[in-house]
Design a protein around this motif. Sequence first.
Motif, PDB file in Angstrom:
ATOM      1  N   LEU A  56       0.833  -1.201   0.000  1.00 36.67           N
ATOM      2  CA  LEU A  56       0.000   0.000   0.000  1.00 36.67           C
ATOM      3  C   LEU A  56       0.869   1.252   0.000  1.00 36.67           C
ATOM      4  N   GLU A  93      -6.985   0.527  -5.007  1.00 36.02           N
ATOM      5  CA  GLU A  93      -8.401   0.187  -4.835  1.00 36.02           C
ATOM      6  C   GLU A  93      -8.573  -1.315  -4.610  1.00 36.02           C
ATOM      7  N   LEU A  96      -7.483  -2.295  -1.139  1.00 37.98           N
ATOM      8  CA  LEU A  96      -8.471  -1.898  -0.141  1.00 37.98           C
ATOM      9  C   LEU A  96      -9.730  -2.761  -0.210  1.00 37.98           C
ATOM     10  N   GLU A  97     -10.076  -3.249  -1.395  1.00 40.48           N
ATOM     11  CA  GLU A  97     -11.215  -4.170  -1.521  1.00 40.48           C
ATOM     12  C   GLU A  97     -10.899  -5.492  -0.839  1.00 40.48           C
ATOM     13  N   PRO A 100     -10.126  -4.271   3.588  1.00 39.71           N
ATOM     14  CA  PRO A 100     -10.713  -2.974   3.957  1.00 39.71           C
ATOM     15  C   PRO A 100     -10.111  -2.352   5.205  1.00 39.71           C
ATOM     16  N   SER A 101      -9.527  -3.168   6.076  1.00 40.96           N
ATOM     17  CA  SER A 101      -8.940  -2.623   7.305  1.00 40.96           C
ATOM     18  C   SER A 101      -7.708  -1.770   7.025  1.00 40.96           C
ATOM     19  N   GLN A 103      -7.828   0.729   4.982  1.00 41.35           N
ATOM     20  CA  GLN A 103      -8.364   2.061   4.673  1.00 41.35           C
ATOM     21  C   GLN A 103      -7.956   3.112   5.705  1.00 41.35           C
ATOM     22  N   LEU A 106      -4.381   4.523   5.489  1.00 42.50           N
ATOM     23  CA  LEU A 106      -4.050   5.512   4.455  1.00 42.50           C
ATOM     24  C   LEU A 106      -3.848   6.905   5.046  1.00 42.50           C
ATOM     25  N   ASP A 141      -8.238  12.076  -0.710  1.00 47.19           N
ATOM     26  CA  ASP A 141      -9.353  11.794  -1.626  1.00 47.19           C
ATOM     27  C   ASP A 141      -9.004  12.179  -3.062  1.00 47.19           C
ATOM     28  N   LEU A 144      -6.588   9.652  -4.678  1.00 45.90           N
ATOM     29  CA  LEU A 144      -7.185   8.371  -5.072  1.00 45.90           C
ATOM     30  C   LEU A 144      -8.295   8.516  -6.106  1.00 45.90           C
TER      31      LEU A 144
END
Length: 151
Positions: A56, A93, A96-97, A100-101, A103, A106, A141, A144
């Motif tokens: 990541l 993406e 993160l899919e 999800p933890s 996220q 970031l 935001d 991404l």
Amino acid sequence: MINQSFVNGQALYEQDFYLWTKAIVQHLKENRFNDIDIPNLIAEIESMGKSEKRELKSRLIVLLIHLIKWQYQPEKRSESWRSTITEQRICIEALLEDSPSLQPLLIEIFPDCYEKARSKASEETGIKLNFFPQESPFTLDETLNAYFLNN
């Protein structure tokens, strides 16, 4: 069947990692928990989590490098840069899919990733480091967002 004498000690883990993973899976499927190499299994699971975090960070740094170059060297924009920006966003993406933890992480890693990207962008472009803002000119935001600085 996997040779049991290797499974209980370090030997199999050190001699043949792939075979060790197959043995662990076999023991788990057979509910043979006493035969599982717990210390090495713990270390490998921890390593997997760290690997996800490293990926990541790496992808975010590469994305930020290219966004910086895109913004500060408009005359040198290329399809290669655009492609790298798109690819890194897609990969982040997907990460993160799958996890999800990651996220919330970031937000925590973003400033450090920007600083590393800023330094690398300076090196790659020949533009002095102090030309780039110390804090990211892009929000997380925006970074991404597939439509931000990639048109």
